[in-house]
Design an enzyme around this catalytic site. Structure first.
Site, short mmCIF file in Angstrom:
data_model
loop_
_atom_site.label_atom_id
_atom_site.label_comp_id
_atom_site.label_asym_id
_atom_site.label_seq_id
_atom_site.Cartn_x
_atom_site.Cartn_y
_atom_site.Cartn_z
N ALA A 87 0.84 -1.20 0.00
CA ALA A 87 0.00 0.00 0.00
C ALA A 87 0.88 1.25 0.00
O ALA A 87 1.99 1.23 0.54
CB ALA A 87 -0.90 0.01 1.23
N ASP A 88 0.37 2.34 -0.61
CA ASP A 88 1.02 3.63 -0.40
C ASP A 88 0.14 4.43 0.56
O ASP A 88 -0.86 3.92 1.07
CB ASP A 88 1.29 4.35 -1.72
CG ASP A 88 0.03 4.70 -2.49
OD1 ASP A 88 -1.07 4.70 -1.88
OD2 ASP A 88 0.13 4.98 -3.69
#
Lengths: 78, 417
Positions: A35-36
């Site tokens: 995930a960012d």
């Protein structure tokens, strides 16, 4: 696994496109699940929607792993 | 300083009549209409209930679900078209100078569906201001160029041109000029649009711009026909790889055609209506031919803007007659929007592809749906009605005109080494 943990896992699988087996309590959204920062914001919003609660920003900042999310929700979902 | 030459070395298309260049072109030549009842949303209460949608497309065959959901459909279309074009161009990943590779894309609106969905969600949710973090990056029109830049690692100039229905043509002109000036070697250009949404159809209906021929969608887009009643909204896009000639030659690239000119003009008249004397249309053709160093007699084919609106079609035709004089009756003219509908900011891209393929195959795609002559349209003009025509096509001109009075045209020439 609690019902809450199961629903959390499904949301993560759906949003991050990871395998269920990767969604372990220790797994960190950003370091382990790809995930960012935007994905993480979206995940928190999905938890809020799914469990019908509001997670304050200062609490959300402390939710970085699957286990932390489940623990927070188990404590706060009525 | 001498200008560099620019050639076309790759193409990709995602259109209402074909999801790749080969199918698109085959159906253009065959005169296939892409119009059908709207499936993207429930259009029952709309004045217009049909459009030219992209068909038989499973986005996830092209883009993994996790990536696709962070893209508005107009960006998904850009990726699908660009992937085909990049594969077609066949660059060597090890030797391509990514700092001299750009992405200049066109879109008239950008992420309309994303905007609509998020605002509806806001409204339906009691105006609780909870917006998705991907809302803005998905919606803004430049996201297509950003996504393509990231996807291929292109680090040169990357941006979007916005000039309504001239957007993709402006993108091609910018790409052409930056390559001519030596600022990059390679550019993914073209454009895409995905406006078949509640707001898109409703908004154009409010302008009375769309055909309302709901009982016969496939004959609704009928440019130059006496009974035309508006344009048919289309969606999709095309990617055109522009490359500096010596760069293309050095790597032994397949060369489709040469781009030899681009020009612009503005009506400075009305925000949606074209100038009734075709002033802007006249000037854009004049400017474009001058830019290419051509005479009117050099043009073999014009792919017109020709949207099938009552006031738009005749003014372009009048401008063609005025500018080209007697030669207007010797060349072929057609509006492929009769088949694809109007892709707005993507129109210039799919129509550039049509011009390039016309040069490749020496055949003019038709203006379909011609039933009744319009006394306003001179019958001496060869508007390529209903059936494709074989002829010598060395040089083709593509016209696009946008709301705001923006006009842009480009010229492609047969590649001769």
């Amino acid at each position: 696994m609690s019902a809450i943990a199961e629903r959390v896992k499904q949301i993560i699988v759906e949003k991050l496109g990871v395998e269920e087996s990767e969604v372990t309590p220790e797994a960190n959204f950003q370091n382990d699940l790809g995930a960012d920062s935007l994905d993480t914001v979206e995940l928190i919003m999905e938890f809020e929607k799914e469990f019908n609660l509001s997670i304050p920003d200062d609490q959300a900042e402390n939710i970085g792993t699957v286990g932390q999310a489940v623990a927070y929700l188990e404590e706060n979902v009525k | 300083m001498s200008f560099k030459r620019v050639v076309i070395t790759g193409m990709g298309a995602l259109t209402p009549i074909g999801n790749d260049v080969a199918t698109y072109w085959k159906n253009l030549v065959a005169g296939v209409s892409g119009a059908a009842p709207i499936t993207r949303f429930d259009a029952e209460r709309f004045r217009t209930r049909f459009a030219c949608e992209v068909k038989g497309l499973d986005i996830h065959d092209y883009i993994p679900r996790q990536e696709a959901r962070k893209m508005d459909p107009f960006t998904q279309y850009a990726v699908i078209a660009a992937d085909e074009a990049m594969k077609d161009a066949g660059f060597d990943a090890d030797t391509l100078d990514l700092d001299k590779a750009g992405v200049i894309w066109g879109s008239g609106i950008g992420g309309l569906k994303t905007f609509e969905d998020e605002v509806l969600n806001f409204s339906d949710g009691g105006r609780n201001p909870r917006f998705n973090p991907f809302f803005i990056p998905k919606m803004i029109a430049d996201s297509a160029s950003g996504v393509l830049s990231i996807r291929y690692g292109f680090r040169g100039p990357t941006f979007i041109t916005v000039s309504a229905c001239a957007s993709a043509t402006n993108a091609l002109i910018d790409a052409y000029n930056y390559i001519r000036l030596g600022m990059m070697n390679v550019c993914i250009s073209g454009g895409s649009e995905a406006a078949v949404t509640n707001a898109g159809v409703g908004g154009f209906n409010a302008l009375k711009a769309l055909s309302e021929r709901n009982d016969s969608p496939e004959t609704a887009s009928r440019p130059y026909d006496k009974d035309r009643d508006g344009f048919v909204l289309g969606e999709g896009g095309a990617a055109i790889i522009l490359e500096e000639y010596e760069h293309a030659k050095a790597r032994g690239a397949k060369i489709y055609a040469e781009m030899i000119g681009g020009g612009m003009s503005s009506d400075a008249y009305h925000i949606t209506a074209p100038h009734p004397d075709g002033r802007g249309a006249y000037m854009v053709m004049k400017n474009t031919l001058e830019n290419a160093g051509l005479q009117p007699e050099d043009i073999d084919y014009i792919n017109t803007h020709g949207t099938s609106t009552p006031i738009g079609d005749p003014q372009e035709i009048k401008a063609i007659e005025k500018f080209f004089g007697e030669h207007a009756y010797k060349m072929n003219i057609s509006s492929t929007k009769s088949m694809t509908g109007h892709l707005l900011g993507g129109a210039g891209a799919i129509e550039a592809a049509a011009c390039i393929m016309a040069i490749q195959d020496q055949i003019i795609p038709p203006t379909i749906n011609h039933f009744t002559d319009d006394p306003e349209i001179n019958p001496r003009l060869n508007l390529t009605f209903n059936t494709a025509q074989k002829r010598k096509v060395d040089i083709a001109l593509s016209n696009t005109f946008g709301f705001g009075g923006h006009n842009a045209s480009v010229i492609f020439k047969k590649y001769e080494g």
